[in-house]
Design a protein around this motif. Structure first.
Motif, PDB file in Angstrom:
ATOM      1  N   LEU A  33       0.817  -1.214   0.000  1.00  0.00           N
ATOM      2  CA  LEU A  33       0.000   0.000   0.000  1.00  0.00           C
ATOM      3  C   LEU A  33       0.848   1.260   0.000  1.00  0.00           C
ATOM      4  O   LEU A  33       0.538   2.234  -0.688  1.00  0.00           O
ATOM      5  N   ARG A  34       1.907   1.262   0.801  1.00  0.00           N
ATOM      6  CA  ARG A  34       2.772   2.436   0.980  1.00  0.00           C
ATOM      7  C   ARG A  34       4.221   2.005   0.781  1.00  0.00           C
ATOM      8  O   ARG A  34       4.861   1.517   1.713  1.00  0.00           O
ATOM      9  N   PRO A  35       4.754   2.149  -0.409  1.00  0.00           N
ATOM     10  CA  PRO A  35       6.109   1.647  -0.672  1.00  0.00           C
ATOM     11  C   PRO A  35       7.217   2.387   0.056  1.00  0.00           C
ATOM     12  O   PRO A  35       8.338   1.882   0.144  1.00  0.00           O
ATOM     13  N   GLU A  36       6.936   3.545   0.597  1.00  0.00           N
ATOM     14  CA  GLU A  36       7.982   4.286   1.306  1.00  0.00           C
ATOM     15  C   GLU A  36       8.368   3.544   2.599  1.00  0.00           C
ATOM     16  O   GLU A  36       7.520   3.047   3.334  1.00  0.00           O
ATOM     17  N   ALA A  37       9.676   3.484   2.856  1.00  0.00           N
ATOM     18  CA  ALA A  37      10.195   2.713   3.984  1.00  0.00           C
ATOM     19  C   ALA A  37       9.658   3.203   5.326  1.00  0.00           C
ATOM     20  O   ALA A  37       9.476   2.422   6.260  1.00  0.00           O
ATOM     21  N   LEU A  38       9.400   4.508   5.430  1.00  0.00           N
ATOM     22  CA  LEU A  38       8.948   5.072   6.691  1.00  0.00           C
ATOM     23  C   LEU A  38       7.623   4.465   7.158  1.00  0.00           C
ATOM     24  O   LEU A  38       7.350   4.411   8.365  1.00  0.00           O
ATOM     25  N   ALA A  39       6.806   3.998   6.220  1.00  0.00           N
ATOM     26  CA  ALA A  39       5.512   3.413   6.591  1.00  0.00           C
ATOM     27  C   ALA A  39       5.685   2.199   7.497  1.00  0.00           C
ATOM     28  O   ALA A  39       4.821   1.910   8.330  1.00  0.00           O
TER      29      ALA A  39
END
Length: 304
Positions: free
Chosen positions: A248-254
């Motif tokens: 859903l959220r490919p950014e690592a911070l997710a």
């Protein structure tokens, strides 16, 4: 109601919520495990996770409340059904010998009647869902019906319970999105391993009795490696949940949303004392808090 002197009435029916009920109702409340709401929480949380990670939708809060009612009704129904199937086995195990059917304080016919009423409540919840969610929910019935027999067939009945108790993740997702996708299946897969982990902890309490009566469990299968096995199950759960978030959220911070629940599960595995039944029960019950932490993670990621 059949028989029932004071010597076969458990202490749990003399105090608390069940003790406050009229005497004739107490064995039925005990049959539904009203004094042990942890099972409702554990069935409910995956439903709420699915709704939250799918983005809640316009009626997310109402939907979660309906699913909470459904979790209560179906967990209660599952307990009644399990006790009908296991009534003779329960009578031979110290921890379960005073259950209403095992001690013959409730007739099998009355238990089936209670099961029917609880299923009607579940049906009312079902019709609140969209068609896809309804079909997915109905798909769990075969798994539910087979579960009580698994402890007689396989050393891993906890894995079958994982398939059953995780099903709500798919139902909750479909109730919002009208379909299921990769993230939903990854959420479900992770939840299966979470259930195997916490139910192995629960099974640690019964290892001696289970071995005596010939009941199989993952706690017996793992033996002295139980704590390591539980840690591995929890790690695999977190990896699948991380995959769901990445879908859903490919950014690592997710992935940081998983840190609180990861720390809690690590504490369970590291602090667990497998030989201490009271500690095992406390660690098992702490999964309602783990469920809350995972819900918050799903809420943040699904609605960012």
């Amino acid at each position: 109601m059949i028989g029932g002197g004071d010597d076969i009435v458990p202490d749990s029916e003399r105090r608390g919520l069940i003790g406050a009920l009229p005497a004739p109702a107490r064995p039925f409340a005990s049959l539904m495990r009203l004094d042990r709401p942890i099972g409702v929480w554990l069935l409910f949380w995956p439903c709420a996770w699915g709704v939250a990670l799918a983005g809640l939708g316009p009626n997310g809060v109402v939907l979660i409340l309906w699913l909470a009612l459904g979790a209560f009704a179906m967990r209660s129904a599952g307990c009644v059904y399990n006790d009908i199937v296991d009534r003779d086995l329960d009578a031979r195990v110290e921890r379960t010998r005073l259950r209403p059917l095992a001690s013959r304080r409730v007739s099998v016919r009355s238990a089936w009647a209670l099961l029917f009423v609880l299923c009607l409540i579940g049906l009312e919840v079902l019709i609140q869902l969209n068609l896809v969610a309804q079909l997915i929910a109905l798909g769990s019935l075969a798994l539910v019906a087979a579960y009580p027999f698994m402890k007689r067939i396989t050393w891993w009945p906890q894995a079958w319970l994982g398939l059953v108790f995780s099903w709500g993740a798919l139902v909750g997702w479909a109730a919002v999105a009208g379909t299921v996708g990769p993230a939903a299946f990854l959420l479900y897969a992770g939840t299966v391993f979470w259930v195997i982990g916490y139910d192995t902890i629960y099974a640690l309490q019964d290892r001696e009795d289970d071995a005596l009566v010939g009941v199989k469990s993952s706690a017996l299968a793992l033996g002295r490696h139980a704590r390591l096995g539980i840690a591995i199950f929890y790690l695999v759960a977190l990896l699948f949940w991380a995959g769901a978030i990445r879908a859903l959220r490919p950014e690592a911070l997710a992935l940081a949303a998983l840190v609180p629940v990861a720390l809690h599960l690590a504490w369970q595995a590291l602090a667990l004392r497998p030989a201490d039944g009271a500690d095992a029960l406390a660690k098992f019950r702490s999964n309602r808090f783990a469920g809350l932490l995972m819900f918050l993670a799903c809420l943040v990621v699904g609605n960012a």
